[in-house]
Design an enzyme around this catalytic site. Structure first.
Site, PDB file in Angstrom:
ATOM      1  CG  ASP A  95     -30.270  15.262 -42.580  1.00 41.01           C
ATOM      2  OD1 ASP A  95     -31.087  16.435 -42.554  1.00 41.01           O
ATOM      3  OD2 ASP A  95     -30.643  14.346 -42.935  1.00 41.01           O
ATOM      4  CD  GLU A 117     -35.020  12.086 -39.334  1.00 42.51           C
ATOM      5  OE1 GLU A 117     -34.381  12.765 -40.222  1.00 42.51           O
ATOM      6  OE2 GLU A 117     -36.289  11.900 -39.609  1.00 42.51           O
ATOM      7  CD  GLU A 131     -28.871  17.520 -46.803  1.00 37.94           C
ATOM      8  OE1 GLU A 131     -28.138  17.086 -47.640  1.00 37.94           O
ATOM      9  OE2 GLU A 131     -29.358  18.659 -47.145  1.00 37.94           O
ATOM     10  CG  HIS A 208     -35.206  19.622 -51.495  1.00 38.15           C
ATOM     11  ND1 HIS A 208     -34.209  19.602 -50.530  1.00 38.15           N
ATOM     12  CD2 HIS A 208     -36.038  18.691 -51.219  1.00 38.15           C
ATOM     13  CE1 HIS A 208     -34.323  18.812 -49.657  1.00 38.15           C
ATOM     14  NE2 HIS A 208     -35.640  18.091 -49.778  1.00 38.15           N
ATOM     15  NE  ARG A 210     -26.846  24.015 -50.353  1.00 37.70           N
ATOM     16  CZ  ARG A 210     -27.786  24.809 -49.546  1.00 37.70           C
ATOM     17  NH1 ARG A 210     -28.710  24.366 -49.299  1.00 37.70           N
ATOM     18  NH2 ARG A 210     -27.730  26.080 -49.350  1.00 37.70           N
ATOM     19  CG  HIS A 241     -37.608  23.346 -52.375  1.00 38.42           C
ATOM     20  ND1 HIS A 241     -36.864  24.587 -51.995  1.00 38.42           N
ATOM     21  CD2 HIS A 241     -37.467  22.933 -51.426  1.00 38.42           C
ATOM     22  CE1 HIS A 241     -36.244  24.468 -50.912  1.00 38.42           C
ATOM     23  NE2 HIS A 241     -36.498  23.388 -50.339  1.00 38.42           N
TER      24      HIS A 241
HETATM   25  C1  UD1 Z   1     -32.604  22.631 -46.706  1.00 39.16           C
HETATM   26  C2  UD1 Z   1     -31.557  21.538 -45.948  1.00 39.16           C
HETATM   27  C3  UD1 Z   1     -32.100  20.317 -46.278  1.00 39.16           C
HETATM   28  C4  UD1 Z   1     -33.250  19.770 -46.293  1.00 39.16           C
HETATM   29  C5  UD1 Z   1     -34.183  20.975 -47.000  1.00 39.16           C
HETATM   30  C6  UD1 Z   1     -35.882  20.520 -46.872  1.00 39.16           C
HETATM   31  C7  UD1 Z   1     -29.401  22.438 -45.509  1.00 39.16           C
HETATM   32  C8  UD1 Z   1     -28.170  22.748 -45.955  1.00 39.16           C
HETATM   33  N1  UD1 Z   1     -30.211  21.968 -46.432  1.00 39.16           N
HETATM   34  O1  UD1 Z   1     -32.303  22.544 -47.956  1.00 39.16           O
HETATM   35  O2  UD1 Z   1     -31.278  19.239 -45.678  1.00 39.16           O
HETATM   36  O3  UD1 Z   1     -33.706  18.699 -46.652  1.00 39.16           O
HETATM   37  O4  UD1 Z   1     -34.102  22.348 -46.277  1.00 39.16           O
HETATM   38  O5  UD1 Z   1     -36.718  21.442 -47.457  1.00 39.16           O
HETATM   39  O6  UD1 Z   1     -29.562  22.545 -44.284  1.00 39.16           O
HETATM   40  N2  UD1 Z   1     -36.545  29.346 -49.887  1.00 39.16           N
HETATM   41  C9  UD1 Z   1     -37.258  30.184 -49.730  1.00 39.16           C
HETATM   42  N3  UD1 Z   1     -38.320  30.052 -48.705  1.00 39.16           N
HETATM   43  C10 UD1 Z   1     -38.364  28.942 -47.900  1.00 39.16           C
HETATM   44  C11 UD1 Z   1     -37.464  27.985 -48.180  1.00 39.16           C
HETATM   45  C12 UD1 Z   1     -36.413  28.320 -49.037  1.00 39.16           C
HETATM   46  O7  UD1 Z   1     -37.227  31.344 -50.470  1.00 39.16           O
HETATM   47  O8  UD1 Z   1     -39.513  29.113 -47.054  1.00 39.16           O
HETATM   48  C13 UD1 Z   1     -35.384  29.494 -50.630  1.00 39.16           C
HETATM   49  C14 UD1 Z   1     -34.237  30.683 -50.552  1.00 39.16           C
HETATM   50  O9  UD1 Z   1     -33.934  31.281 -51.766  1.00 39.16           O
HETATM   51  C15 UD1 Z   1     -33.171  29.879 -49.828  1.00 39.16           C
HETATM   52  C16 UD1 Z   1     -33.283  28.646 -50.874  1.00 39.16           C
HETATM   53  O10 UD1 Z   1     -34.564  28.248 -51.078  1.00 39.16           O
HETATM   54  O11 UD1 Z   1     -31.805  30.513 -49.774  1.00 39.16           O
HETATM   55  C17 UD1 Z   1     -32.604  27.480 -50.117  1.00 39.16           C
HETATM   56  O12 UD1 Z   1     -32.921  27.037 -48.967  1.00 39.16           O
HETATM   57  P1  UD1 Z   1     -31.750  26.396 -48.102  1.00 39.16           P
HETATM   58  O13 UD1 Z   1     -32.420  26.064 -46.556  1.00 39.16           O
HETATM   59  O14 UD1 Z   1     -30.495  27.006 -48.036  1.00 39.16           O
HETATM   60  O15 UD1 Z   1     -31.837  24.741 -48.501  1.00 39.16           O
HETATM   61  P2  UD1 Z   1     -32.662  23.813 -49.108  1.00 39.16           P
HETATM   62  O16 UD1 Z   1     -32.514  23.217 -50.317  1.00 39.16           O
HETATM   63  O17 UD1 Z   1     -34.109  24.228 -48.760  1.00 39.16           O
HETATM   64  N1  UDP Z   2     -44.090  18.621 -47.632  1.00 37.12           N
HETATM   65  C1  UDP Z   2     -45.038  19.696 -47.498  1.00 37.12           C
HETATM   66  N2  UDP Z   2     -45.326  20.401 -48.486  1.00 37.12           N
HETATM   67  C2  UDP Z   2     -44.858  20.244 -49.857  1.00 37.12           C
HETATM   68  C3  UDP Z   2     -43.906  19.439 -49.951  1.00 37.12           C
HETATM   69  C4  UDP Z   2     -43.302  18.212 -48.874  1.00 37.12           C
HETATM   70  O1  UDP Z   2     -45.598  19.840 -46.579  1.00 37.12           O
HETATM   71  O2  UDP Z   2     -45.110  20.761 -50.839  1.00 37.12           O
HETATM   72  C5  UDP Z   2     -43.831  17.755 -46.627  1.00 37.12           C
HETATM   73  C6  UDP Z   2     -43.612  16.183 -46.775  1.00 37.12           C
HETATM   74  O3  UDP Z   2     -44.906  15.738 -46.528  1.00 37.12           O
HETATM   75  C7  UDP Z   2     -42.220  15.909 -46.024  1.00 37.12           C
HETATM   76  C8  UDP Z   2     -41.574  17.105 -45.625  1.00 37.12           C
HETATM   77  O4  UDP Z   2     -42.208  18.091 -46.160  1.00 37.12           O
HETATM   78  O5  UDP Z   2     -42.915  15.655 -44.501  1.00 37.12           O
HETATM   79  C9  UDP Z   2     -40.318  16.762 -46.578  1.00 37.12           C
HETATM   80  O6  UDP Z   2     -39.641  18.011 -46.783  1.00 37.12           O
HETATM   81  P1  UDP Z   2     -38.497  18.312 -47.658  1.00 37.12           P
HETATM   82  O7  UDP Z   2     -38.657  17.344 -48.854  1.00 37.12           O
HETATM   83  O8  UDP Z   2     -38.480  19.574 -47.642  1.00 37.12           O
HETATM   84  O9  UDP Z   2     -37.062  17.882 -46.875  1.00 37.12           O
HETATM   85  P2  UDP Z   2     -36.520  16.366 -46.574  1.00 37.12           P
HETATM   86  O10 UDP Z   2     -37.479  15.535 -46.058  1.00 37.12           O
HETATM   87  O11 UDP Z   2     -35.609  15.939 -47.894  1.00 37.12           O
HETATM   88  O12 UDP Z   2     -35.282  16.854 -45.619  1.00 37.12           O
END
Ligand code: UD1
Ligand code: UDP
Length: 371
Positions: A95, A117, A131, A208, A210, A241
């Protein structure tokens, strides 16, 4: 059969990794992997662990990216890859914005989409945001739906999806999890090895979402700080995060305490083993609500609702909401009331038996023959 898997964030990568491996091993399949890198570092950790070398890496991540930026960059990038590869099917997962936008890009080129999923629903289009809408829209775009549970299947049927296009598979996260938990696991980070998990109550936190940015996150971190201060045997570990918007709030509430460990995101194997050693887990994550029950760990969900009701029904997950008092009270009970804790700490696994990927690969072959 040429199958293109498309993913971009940490959870998609974790849950698609065993499927990529299953596709690679199957002689009837040609596997093409395209990553959007909506996450950069958190995606690379997973690719390295599972030894996946993407054929295409769109490298789209920008710090503080907006939803429109992710959506448009994925749409444009995936278009080029699909027109070059012309796969029989594109598989997206879950999602995220990569999921929806990738499915849309495939649809624009009339390439069938398989949704792994499929069928999770909260019923609230703004929570989780974006999502829930990504799920709904991806279901409209997909031609084959791989649903983890009967509840997920029922959600799709209620929306008029053709039953013949839905396959119940279990969740691939259980396939991923089953290979990484080890009784004698040693962490790279020495701080994690030094913690006495038996004689303390170690709480593992992730946050994390939004829709939680702002006041909900202030409440979450404020309540957790108070819990650590009020109970001397509580130790908090927060692999925070990389989103700077999360870090700013977390730092304000959680820094400067010797029983609070703010650490970098852990690679999956370490994180899974840390779940297994913890007393309880507090999270707004989706995937962790599936993993922790399988490991017998109570989960306090830091959200107002969940699209994963199965573990709530089984009693291992409790929805605390995003208000200070409720988070404090629900968690305090699990810290002080051993019988309440033990009732929740029963391993249940409503999300799969670890064979979801095999079922998906078989269903893809049947689908191809029917074309
Ligand atoms: C995204 C997904 C969310 C998912 C989550 C898992 C969308 C809109 N959101 O949210 O559904 O649950 O990932 O974690 O698709 N960043 C880094 N390095 C990384 C990852 C993130 O620097 O490896 C920082 C960046 O500044 C980035 C911000 O985190 O812009 C947010 O990342 P983004 O993918 O937009 O949103 P998430 O909250 O991670
Ligand atoms: N996870 C990880 N390292 C971390 C935190 C989470 O590998 O430091 C794994 C966790 O076991 C799970 C997945 O990341 O499988 C969850 O991801 P996240 O919480 O980013 O996204 P969501 O599940 O909410 O989409």
């Amino acid at each position: 059969m040429k199958v293109m898997t498309l993913f971009g964030t940490r959870p998609e990568a974790i849950k698609m990794a065993p499927l990529v491996k299953a596709l690679e091993m199957d002689p009837e399949m040609v596997s093409v992997v395209c990553v959007t890198a909506q996450h950069r570092q958190m995606l690379d950790q997973v690719l390295e662990l599972f030894d996946i070398k993407p054929d295409y890496d769109l490298n789209i991540m920008k710090s503080g990216q907006s939803l429109s930026e992710i959506t448009s960059r994925v749409l444009m990038g995936v278009e080029d890859v699909i027109s070059k590869e012309k796969p029989d099917i594109v598989l997206v997962h879950g999602d995220t914005s990569t999921t929806f936008s990738g499915a849309m890009a495939a649809f624009y080129q009339q390439i069938p989409v398989g949704h792994v999923e499929a069928g999770l629903r909260s019923g609230n289009m703004y929570s989780p945001y974006p999502e829930e809408m990504n799920r709904l829209l991806t279901s409209r775009l997909a031609q084959i739906h791989f649903a983890a549970t009967q509840g997920n299947v029922d959600n799709l049927l209620k929306e008029g999806i053709n039953p013949q296009t839905i396959v119940k598979t279990g969740n691939t996260v259980i396939d991923a999890l089953k290979n990484v938990i080890k009784e004698s696991y040693v962490f790279e980070d020495e701080r994690l090895n030094k913690i006495d998990y038996k004689n303390n109550k170690v709480i593992l936190l992730t946050a994390h979402r939004r829709e939680n940015l702002g006041e909900p996150m202030e409440n979450i971190f404020g309540a957790i700080r108070k819990l650590v201060e009020d109970f001397e045997d509580v130790i908090l570990i927060f692999p925070w995060h990389l989103n700077p918007a999360v870090r700013n709030v977390a730092e304000k509430h959680l820094s400067g305490h010797d029983r609070i460990h703010l650490i970098e995101p852990l690679e999956y194997e370490a994180f899974a083993n840390l779940q297994s050693k913890s007393y309880l887990i507090m999270t707004d994550s989706g995937g962790i609500q599936e993993e922790a029950p399988a490991l017998g760990k109570p989960v306090v969900v830091l959200r107002t609702e969940t699209e994963r009701p199965e573990a709530v029904a089984a009693g291992t997950v409790v929805i605390a909401g995003v208000e200070f008092e409720a988070i404090y009270d629900v968690t305090k009970r699990l810290i002080v009331d051993q019988s309440a804790y033990e009732k929740m700490a029963e391993a249940v696994n409503p999300y799969g038996d670890g064979h979801a990927c095999e079922r998906i690969v078989s269903a893809l072959k049947v689908w191809k023959k029917s074309k």
